[in-house]
Design an enzyme around this catalytic site. Sequence first.
Site, PDB file in Angstrom:
ATOM      1  N   LYS A   1      75.273  83.436  49.882  1.00 34.86           N
ATOM      2  CA  LYS A   1      76.077  82.313  50.565  1.00 34.86           C
ATOM      3  C   LYS A   1      76.834  81.320  49.731  1.00 34.86           C
ATOM      4  O   LYS A   1      76.200  80.963  48.786  1.00 34.86           O
ATOM      5  CB  LYS A   1      74.937  81.785  51.543  1.00 34.86           C
ATOM      6  CG  LYS A   1      75.754  80.802  52.754  1.00 34.86           C
ATOM      7  CD  LYS A   1      74.506  80.335  53.600  1.00 34.86           C
ATOM      8  CE  LYS A   1      74.983  79.417  54.836  1.00 34.86           C
ATOM      9  NZ  LYS A   1      74.013  79.127  55.536  1.00 34.86           N
TER      10      LYS A   1
ATOM     11  N   SER B   1      69.705  78.944  60.504  1.00 37.78           N
ATOM     12  CA  SER B   1      70.846  79.397  60.050  1.00 37.78           C
ATOM     13  C   SER B   1      70.976  80.907  59.314  1.00 37.78           C
ATOM     14  O   SER B   1      71.815  81.365  58.973  1.00 37.78           O
ATOM     15  CB  SER B   1      71.412  78.434  58.997  1.00 37.78           C
ATOM     16  OG  SER B   1      72.443  77.544  59.581  1.00 37.78           O
TER      17      SER B   1
ATOM     18  N   SER C   1      74.566  79.485  60.327  1.00 30.98           N
ATOM     19  CA  SER C   1      75.722  79.337  59.584  1.00 30.98           C
ATOM     20  C   SER C   1      75.898  80.512  58.563  1.00 30.98           C
ATOM     21  O   SER C   1      76.846  80.529  57.767  1.00 30.98           O
ATOM     22  CB  SER C   1      75.823  78.176  58.714  1.00 30.98           C
ATOM     23  OG  SER C   1      74.491  77.888  57.924  1.00 30.98           O
TER      24      SER C   1
END
EC number: 6.3.5.7
Lengths: 438, 528
Positions: free
Chosen positions: B76, B195, B171
Amino acid sequence: MTGLALGCRINRKSLFDRKHYFYADLPAGYQITQQRLPIAVNGSLAYSICVGKKPAQVVPRTVRVKQIQLEQDSGKSLHDDLRSQTLIDLNRAGVGLLEVVLEPDMSCGEEAATAVRELQLILQALGTSQANMAEGQLRVDANISVHHPGEPLGIRTEVKNLNSARFLAKAIDYEIQRQISELENGGEILNETRSFDYKLGCTVPMRDKEGKQDYRWFMPEPNLPPLLLYDSGSLPAGVDPQQVINIDWLRERLPELPSVTREKLVRQYGMLPEHSVALLNEVGLLEFFQNVMKETRAEPKRVTSWVLNTFLGFLKQQNLAVSESPVTPAALAELLDLLDRKAISSSAAKKVFEELWRSEGKTPTQIVAEKKLELMQDPEELEQLCRATLEAHPGVVMDLKKGNPRAINKLIGLVRKTTLGRADPAVIKEVLERQLSS
Amino acid sequence: MLGRTLREVSTALKQGQITPTELCQKCLSLIKKTKFLNAYITVSEEVALKQAEESEKRYKEGHSLGDLDGIPIAVKDNFSTSGIETTCASNMLKGYVPPYNATVVQKLLDQGALLMGKTNLDEFAMGSGSTDGIFGPVKNPWSYSKQYRGKKQQKTHGEDEDSNWLITGGSSGGSAAAVSAFTCFAALGSDTGGSTRNPAAHCGVVGLKPSYGLVSRHGLIPLVNSMDVPGILTRCVDDAAIVLGVLAGHDPKDSTTVQDPVKPFMLPSLTDVSKLCVGIPKEYLTPELSSEVQSLWSKAADLFESEGAKVIEVSLPHTSYSIVCYHVLCTSEVASNMARFDGLEYGHRCDVDVSTEAMYAATRREGFNDVVRGRILSGNFFLLKENYENYFVKAQKVRRLIANDFVNVFKSGVDVLLTPTTLSEAVPYLEFIKEDNRTRSAQDDIFTQAVNMAGLPAVSIPMALSSQGLPVGLQFIGRAFCDQQLLTVAKWFEKQVQFPVIQLQELMDDYSSIFENEKLASVSVKQR
């Protein structure tokens, strides 16, 4: 260790907090500090100040230590007024520092400077910090207020980032006077942050926002868990000794503190307290003194006097540190031995010392021999010189016989002159008196 | 080969069925093909190929570094990667190249993993859709699956299919999409309020949030330090365990990691669940929960019961306060953490030079989106001296109560809790953006954020497809630092439910050609 040395209560658990303020020299926008529960509280710092000139009196004082906290250092803003730019030195930003918060127990610049000096000596003895103020390793923020006796403390100002004991004393004394005249003129004191302008010798309000308190409150620092300390009783079993701190273990290993060292000097050598203070005040001076003591037969009193007056005087004159001295402890010890066994007079010793300072590598004995500075060891030679002097100055002898007591000194001086300073005045006096009365 | 699990492909590498370079090239070509998903912000092709070459050399010389050697992974884009741009999907950090690797990234690289790229997210990981980053929204690979398209065509004819793609959740939507679309075998996400688990549920992959303190956060650009945990996204539970085994352990650079030595996470295959006690928290049965997810949830409970496990209803009485409490604590820490982005030391700096203050203001206005600025604003409100006691301190107390709820339940003999991960399956983007980020986050984090406040391990496991043909995940929550036990139960469950593999190939071929001309038209859709 600092907490233990200052007699603090050590918190077995202390916490870290974030103090928020938005300023360029603080890259994260907050400072990690210990606001709620600091590592050590409630200690005291004992120091002594000298009152009166001669004879100086050493008066003990104490200032309470409110707390000792661990926190992050910030960067340093450098304002370039010419180009209206601010440059930021972040080299120290985020580096850990230890803040000692003292209670308002001091009443003048000299007290504060002396207390800070004592703290500096303690930190150096402990090895906590080199505490060199000029290099920013020890900095002082001074909070100053004035009030009438019996009334509560006045509103305080804070003078930030003082980097020498002398400026600290000056800034405080200036600020005290400023506040008094401000109040006497009907003004009021603002709770503000000021800085000390060492060129002008006065304090000025800080122009940047550093002085302003942020409107946000502290927040527990989420990245640092509580700091847990142990003692021998509470030490959890089976832990890695590298990972835990045992207070008892540290306490047992505390080095000798400066106050103890001074007491020992007074006790061991019969030294005046102010001399013990002076010996500790210069880096390396005590060690120098002790090394001389090890190698000489001279009285401690004489050694103290030579180290503090002659030796330190020469250093100061040339702005040298003890470690830079051209005279070694061994050389001074040898010189003092010559003096001790009356091989040379004290005025000759001064000359030898000057010579030692100038020409490294020579021993005092060599210098004495070269310069013919040794005291006359042959009593017959001195007898003759004395007799010759008496015969050459009948006027002075007459004076003496008429009862002028100073005439003898004149005669001694005359004899010394002819001996080129190589005879002990006391011995000359003895010989002269014997010859005159016979 | 790309459809295999990490463990399977690792075996293939060891047996020489495929070389790391071949594997890497296959993934790179699939990343290009699936570019329209917008899963990656940066594809580190050169780095990956070089790592593959080194890995290949190790295999040839017979001393590979272990299970992860030669395995393509994705990270990420809020984990610092040395020499590779790290943006947090924000203008503020666009162009920022960190000088060091996050500890978790370094640990993966030390094991020989190949870094394929940095995955898309909501700006600074604030969001639950992966729709609010400057690089545009991530598209859920299931939008293009045979399973979903098949069901869709039966119902709606002639509708514009291209605009009706689904969100991934967030996210860590880029990481979930990357794993789901077979472009890598494992991906790092981050999990502050859900997330990792939320997009895992929406994308039909395993999403693990380890215990707080088990895995280092050093180099993870912080959202909420006291809740952030690096998350792991994989296609099966065993793979998550392998990655966790590599990542877990004390890091001197993160004082909140535990000192206890960590053993590799080898998961036994449970054959008997009769000694297991599964708790069903009654407060998680909310009116907003879709009936389909609810029924799958009870089906899962029944499954445990029918196999001999003890399944009991439990109570976590402070659950209803959790999301509000989370909001106060999250925004407060966000306000504190975001102060460092001032344009001075790194990242974006505006051209305004009237004064330092004006420069700060313009830099931060240009650098952060509305969501980030909104959270900073509310966080600073909660941290005001006059509000501190009423909001921040109170929320801290409620947080303790929430954590105690879990402690009490586990003390009563429950081994794991079973809950939904999300309220429903993934929704279409156009549907999702009808509500603002704050509302969406409050809804979507409902089942997940309490775990972060309590620091517990939790994992989302895909259970089945909904009637629309979309994945539904369920969440298992374990005792603190009992990650291995949690994963063991999850592995048993995974085996029972046999979640179907996404059927992507043929449809993706069609779509990649369509989207090549379109150049991510969706980026222009303004976030509200």
